[in-house]
Motif scaffolding. Sequence first.
Motif, PDB file in Angstrom:
ATOM      1  N   ALA A  79     -13.742   0.173  -7.112  1.00  0.00           N
ATOM      2  CA  ALA A  79     -14.118  -0.137  -5.657  1.00  0.00           C
ATOM      3  C   ALA A  79     -12.882  -1.232  -5.179  1.00  0.00           C
ATOM      4  O   ALA A  79     -12.736  -1.079  -3.940  1.00  0.00           O
ATOM      5  N   LEU A  80     -12.531  -1.995  -6.133  1.00  0.00           N
ATOM      6  CA  LEU A  80     -11.620  -3.128  -5.705  1.00  0.00           C
ATOM      7  C   LEU A  80     -10.105  -2.301  -5.385  1.00  0.00           C
ATOM      8  O   LEU A  80      -9.462  -2.652  -4.407  1.00  0.00           O
ATOM      9  N   VAL A  81      -9.873  -1.297  -6.348  1.00  0.00           N
ATOM     10  CA  VAL A  81      -8.713  -0.478  -5.797  1.00  0.00           C
ATOM     11  C   VAL A  81      -8.513   0.161  -4.484  1.00  0.00           C
ATOM     12  O   VAL A  81      -7.704  -0.010  -3.625  1.00  0.00           O
ATOM     13  N   ALA A  82      -9.875   0.686  -4.136  1.00  0.00           N
ATOM     14  CA  ALA A  82     -10.034   1.305  -2.870  1.00  0.00           C
ATOM     15  C   ALA A  82     -10.146   0.362  -1.837  1.00  0.00           C
ATOM     16  O   ALA A  82      -9.368   0.550  -0.704  1.00  0.00           O
ATOM     17  N   ASP A  83     -10.698  -1.085  -1.980  1.00  0.00           N
ATOM     18  CA  ASP A  83     -10.721  -2.072  -1.259  1.00  0.00           C
ATOM     19  C   ASP A  83      -9.107  -2.646  -0.696  1.00  0.00           C
ATOM     20  O   ASP A  83      -8.902  -2.701   0.309  1.00  0.00           O
ATOM     21  N   MET A  84      -8.500  -2.818  -1.853  1.00  0.00           N
ATOM     22  CA  MET A  84      -7.062  -3.132  -1.763  1.00  0.00           C
ATOM     23  C   MET A  84      -6.124  -2.012  -0.833  1.00  0.00           C
ATOM     24  O   MET A  84      -5.281  -2.608  -0.077  1.00  0.00           O
ATOM     25  N   SER A  85      -6.369  -0.753  -1.329  1.00  0.00           N
ATOM     26  CA  SER A  85      -5.509   0.107  -0.622  1.00  0.00           C
ATOM     27  C   SER A  85      -6.009   0.116   0.809  1.00  0.00           C
ATOM     28  O   SER A  85      -5.056   0.262   1.680  1.00  0.00           O
ATOM     29  N   GLU A  86      -7.311  -0.197   1.334  1.00  0.00           N
ATOM     30  CA  GLU A  86      -7.597   0.050   2.743  1.00  0.00           C
ATOM     31  C   GLU A  86      -6.926  -1.196   3.230  1.00  0.00           C
ATOM     32  O   GLU A  86      -6.614  -1.308   4.416  1.00  0.00           O
ATOM     33  N   ALA A 112       4.556  -6.182   7.958  1.00  0.00           N
ATOM     34  CA  ALA A 112       3.201  -6.429   7.712  1.00  0.00           C
ATOM     35  C   ALA A 112       2.739  -6.357   6.230  1.00  0.00           C
ATOM     36  O   ALA A 112       1.959  -7.259   5.657  1.00  0.00           O
ATOM     37  N   PHE A 113       3.311  -5.383   5.569  1.00  0.00           N
ATOM     38  CA  PHE A 113       2.977  -5.177   4.098  1.00  0.00           C
ATOM     39  C   PHE A 113       3.690  -6.327   3.376  1.00  0.00           C
ATOM     40  O   PHE A 113       3.001  -6.875   2.378  1.00  0.00           O
ATOM     41  N   LEU A 114       5.152  -6.816   3.612  1.00  0.00           N
ATOM     42  CA  LEU A 114       5.759  -7.720   3.076  1.00  0.00           C
ATOM     43  C   LEU A 114       4.681  -9.195   2.958  1.00  0.00           C
ATOM     44  O   LEU A 114       4.431 -10.052   2.015  1.00  0.00           O
ATOM     45  N   ASN A 115       4.194  -9.303   4.204  1.00  0.00           N
ATOM     46  CA  ASN A 115       3.318 -10.583   4.222  1.00  0.00           C
ATOM     47  C   ASN A 115       1.976 -10.471   3.734  1.00  0.00           C
ATOM     48  O   ASN A 115       1.466 -11.345   3.003  1.00  0.00           O
ATOM     49  N   PHE A 116       1.506  -9.310   3.533  1.00  0.00           N
ATOM     50  CA  PHE A 116       0.136  -9.036   2.838  1.00  0.00           C
ATOM     51  C   PHE A 116       0.334  -9.207   1.390  1.00  0.00           C
ATOM     52  O   PHE A 116      -0.088  -9.977   0.543  1.00  0.00           O
ATOM     53  N   ALA A 117       1.659  -8.784   0.702  1.00  0.00           N
ATOM     54  CA  ALA A 117       1.966  -8.716  -0.649  1.00  0.00           C
ATOM     55  C   ALA A 117       2.097 -10.216  -0.860  1.00  0.00           C
ATOM     56  O   ALA A 117       1.763 -10.696  -2.115  1.00  0.00           O
ATOM     57  N   ALA A 118       2.757 -11.126  -0.029  1.00  0.00           N
ATOM     58  CA  ALA A 118       3.220 -12.214  -0.261  1.00  0.00           C
ATOM     59  C   ALA A 118       1.750 -13.372  -0.633  1.00  0.00           C
ATOM     60  O   ALA A 118       1.856 -14.239  -1.269  1.00  0.00           O
ATOM     61  N   GLU A 119       0.868 -12.890   0.097  1.00  0.00           N
ATOM     62  CA  GLU A 119      -0.571 -13.485   0.219  1.00  0.00           C
ATOM     63  C   GLU A 119      -1.323 -13.070  -0.828  1.00  0.00           C
ATOM     64  O   GLU A 119      -2.121 -13.770  -1.231  1.00  0.00           O
ATOM     65  N   HIS A 120      -1.197 -11.843  -1.370  1.00  0.00           N
ATOM     66  CA  HIS A 120      -2.105 -11.252  -2.372  1.00  0.00           C
ATOM     67  C   HIS A 120      -1.159 -10.431  -3.247  1.00  0.00           C
ATOM     68  O   HIS A 120      -1.135  -9.497  -3.541  1.00  0.00           O
ATOM     69  N   LYS A 121      -0.400 -11.350  -4.006  1.00  0.00           N
ATOM     70  CA  LYS A 121       0.289 -10.719  -5.137  1.00  0.00           C
ATOM     71  C   LYS A 121      -0.234 -10.211  -6.030  1.00  0.00           C
ATOM     72  O   LYS A 121       0.377  -9.227  -6.646  1.00  0.00           O
ATOM     73  N   GLU A 122      -1.316 -10.365  -6.188  1.00  0.00           N
ATOM     74  CA  GLU A 122      -2.240  -9.580  -7.435  1.00  0.00           C
ATOM     75  C   GLU A 122      -2.505  -8.052  -7.250  1.00  0.00           C
ATOM     76  O   GLU A 122      -2.624  -7.166  -8.103  1.00  0.00           O
ATOM     77  N   VAL A 123      -1.945  -7.713  -5.919  1.00  0.00           N
ATOM     78  CA  VAL A 123      -2.115  -6.331  -5.542  1.00  0.00           C
ATOM     79  C   VAL A 123      -1.188  -5.312  -6.324  1.00  0.00           C
ATOM     80  O   VAL A 123      -1.730  -4.361  -6.791  1.00  0.00           O
ATOM     81  N   TYR A 124      -0.118  -5.962  -6.614  1.00  0.00           N
ATOM     82  CA  TYR A 124       0.738  -5.126  -7.721  1.00  0.00           C
ATOM     83  C   TYR A 124       0.221  -4.843  -9.018  1.00  0.00           C
ATOM     84  O   TYR A 124       0.185  -3.829  -9.506  1.00  0.00           O
ATOM     85  N   ARG A 125      -0.344  -5.788  -9.634  1.00  0.00           N
ATOM     86  CA  ARG A 125      -0.874  -5.791 -10.899  1.00  0.00           C
ATOM     87  C   ARG A 125      -2.138  -4.794 -10.997  1.00  0.00           C
ATOM     88  O   ARG A 125      -2.518  -3.919 -11.918  1.00  0.00           O
ATOM     89  N   ILE A 126      -2.927  -5.052 -10.100  1.00  0.00           N
ATOM     90  CA  ILE A 126      -4.154  -4.188  -9.963  1.00  0.00           C
ATOM     91  C   ILE A 126      -3.968  -2.914  -9.636  1.00  0.00           C
ATOM     92  O   ILE A 126      -4.353  -1.760 -10.509  1.00  0.00           O
ATOM     93  N   ILE A 127      -3.025  -2.430  -8.662  1.00  0.00           N
ATOM     94  CA  ILE A 127      -2.584  -0.969  -8.489  1.00  0.00           C
ATOM     95  C   ILE A 127      -1.963  -0.383  -9.599  1.00  0.00           C
ATOM     96  O   ILE A 127      -2.473   0.748 -10.003  1.00  0.00           O
ATOM     97  N   ASP A 128      -1.052  -1.044 -10.125  1.00  0.00           N
ATOM     98  CA  ASP A 128      -0.291  -0.552 -11.244  1.00  0.00           C
ATOM     99  C   ASP A 128      -1.236  -0.451 -12.514  1.00  0.00           C
ATOM    100  O   ASP A 128      -1.095   0.746 -13.044  1.00  0.00           O
TER     101      ASP A 128
END
Length: 213
Positions: A79-86, A112-128
């Motif tokens: 659910a978290l992967v789907a949520d972060m993807s959305e 927009a993606f760069l700003n999102f990733a800067a605020e939510h750095k964990e997205v890379y670890r979770i998606i990977d």
Amino acid sequence: MGNTREAAAPVADDASPDAKTPRTERGRRTLRKLLDAAAEEFGEKGFHEASVSSITRRAGMALGSFYTYFDSKDALFRALVADMSEQVKSSARSAISEGMGALEIERAGLLAFLNFAAEHKEVYRIIDEAEFVDPASYREHYETIAARFVERLQAGAARGEFRDGLGEIEAWAMMGMNVFAGLRFAVWGRNDKSPEEVADGVNRLLAEGLLRR
């Protein structure tokens, strides 16, 4: 992080297929807290070291309440992967406005993606990590984003702004540029380039290519 997402990122009905859909606004807020706490926990510890008890402590709720929303840690992760993807897709959509040219759209989406990733750095670890924990979610994340690139490329070509024949190859190449630009400049950082400078540089590459003219 945590509470800052509650207002900015409501839980979409189709973003968390493994969550039990809450029927009240209070339930939706609680689910949002669980997803935010899970993002912190999985982002810091990874899937295997994360625990449901730690996630519920972060969310400020009783352990037993977790099972009102999820059947297992695996279901929460999916659910978290789907949520972060959305959230990634939503941040790009919200940056695009009617009347933008094709290149403007690509720049706005990347910024927009760069700003999102800067605020939510964990997205890379979770998606990977999803590549190994839940390969279907991992693949769906990138395939749905790539499909949006294809749509934008074809729309730009239809308006006469991009050349004809652009499609999946170019879409995946562009997505790859954005993903690694985000990793280097938004997640790893070093403050040597602003998000605007990065977006401008990638946009210039799209517009001018590499060959000297």
